[in-house]
Enzyme design. Structure first.
Site: not given
Ligand code: ATP
Ligand code: MG
Length: 312
Positions: A171, A197, A232, A259, A283
């Site tokens: 960010r 993301s 997802g 990650d 996922n």
């Molecule tokens: P971070 O940078 O905080 O590690 P991010 O924003 O890169 O996270 P997210 O989209 O929050 O990534 O999460 C990555 C993946 O993990 C999602 O695409 C999904 O597959 C799974 N996931 C995250 N949160 C959940 C949830 N509450 N329930 C089910 N699956 C989840």
């Molecule tokens: Mg991320």
């Protein structure tokens, strides 16, 4: 030197987090930790726990927090033969507070810690040249010159036959959007797989929406995997636009899900799964990651992933 199949590099941190919600970091309160952390260390640990050969390049201090990280790598089988333990720097730390509205606040000590000392000299040509997959993230390109140049050197040295994945994980805070785009450009140019993301594809491409940004990257020949939290992921490749629904779990701590997800997608792709199956596998890895407190604690074993996929 035998190179692991999957390599990554970057900031090695321990995370120390607030116990209660809504406890800002500017006053006394209780913390829990240290937990091994850092975006690329979480990624590589997830890869190793899934049973794939994995190596990491980075630095810790010769202290208890450093041992916390190295012990986790040892337990899960992450090779650290090109990493360093520095006598004159302390291990990087991230403090995290969680708020009722779902937001998080991070306070980092890493640029001037051991993690920030990573530099191109750590990046051995034979070690990187033998890998089949290299994972790089935007936060390691944005924060300090040494880690940035180390990532660029790894991108130069990786075999043309190897695949490169890029997670923006960034960010703009101190930097402008234009600076972030310029710093990430070499990694995006080389990447075969980009795993943004929410908000990151639009920010990095300048497109009006994530969807449009992902399509631009797909038109350049990239596989793009948009992470969407509990919903997802959505995968773009050529003309393909595939929504892969998330798996329902009870969320305890969302940090590190992205990650771990990237680690799952890497392993599934290396094993030859098709896009839909790789998305589902990733996922499941991301979903299991959020079920434990601590960014790396939820990185699942293959048996745990398979059990969740069977349950659906
Ligand atoms: P971070 O940078 O905080 O590690 P991010 O924003 O890169 O996270 P997210 O989209 O929050 O990534 O999460 C990555 C993946 O993990 C999602 O695409 C999904 O597959 C799974 N996931 C995250 N949160 C959940 C949830 N509450 N329930 C089910 N699956 C989840
Ligand atoms: Mg991320």
């Amino acid at each position: 030197m035998t190179t692991p199949t999957v390599l990554s590099l970057g900031n090695m941190l321990v995370e120390v987090m607030r116990v209660e919600l809504d406890q800002p970091l500017d006053r006394p309160g209780t913390f829990v930790g240290p937990f091994p952390s850092g975006d690329t260390p979480i990624y590589i640990d997830a890869v190793a726990r899934l049973g794939c050969s994995a190596g990491f390049v980075g630095a810790v201090g010769d202290d208890d927090f450093g041992r916390c990280l190295l012990e986790r790598f040892r337990r899960d089988g992450v090779d650290f033969s090109c990493g360093r333990v520095l006598a004159d720097h302390t291990t990087g730390v991230a403090f995290v507070a969680y708020f009722r509205d779902g937001s998080r606040r991070f306070l980092y000590h890493w640029r001037h810690a051991a993690a920030g000392q990573l530099s191109p000299e750590y990046v051995d040509p034979a070690y990187v040249g033998g890998a089949r997959w290299l994972h790089v993230t935007g936060c390691n390109l944005a924060v300090a010159e040494g880690p940035r140049q180390a990532c660029y050197r790894a991108l130069d040295l990786v075999s043309p036959k190897a695949r490169v994945s890029f997670d923006p994980n960034i960010r703009p805070e101190v930097l402008t959007v234009e600076q972030v785009r310029a710093l990430c450009a070499p990694a995006i140019a080389r990447a075969d797989v980009i795993l943004p993301s929410l908000g990151e594809a639009a920010m990095l491409t300048g497109a009006a929406s994530d969807e449009e940004g992902c399509r631009q990257w797909a038109a350049q020949g990239k596989t793009v995997v948009l992470k969407q939290g509990p919903r997802g992921c959505r995968i773009f490749q050529g003309e393909v636009d595939l929504c892969v629904p998330g798996l329902a779990v009870e969320e305890v701590d969302p940090t590190g899900a992205g990650d771990c997800f990237c680690g799952g997608f890497t392993v599934a792709t290396l094993e030859g799964l098709d896009l839909a199956a790789a998305g589902r596998f990733a996922n499941a890895v991301g979903a299991l990651a959020v079920t434990q407190k601590g960014p790396m604690e939820g990185a699942p074993t293959r048996a745990e992933v398979e059990a969740l996929l069977r349950r659906g």
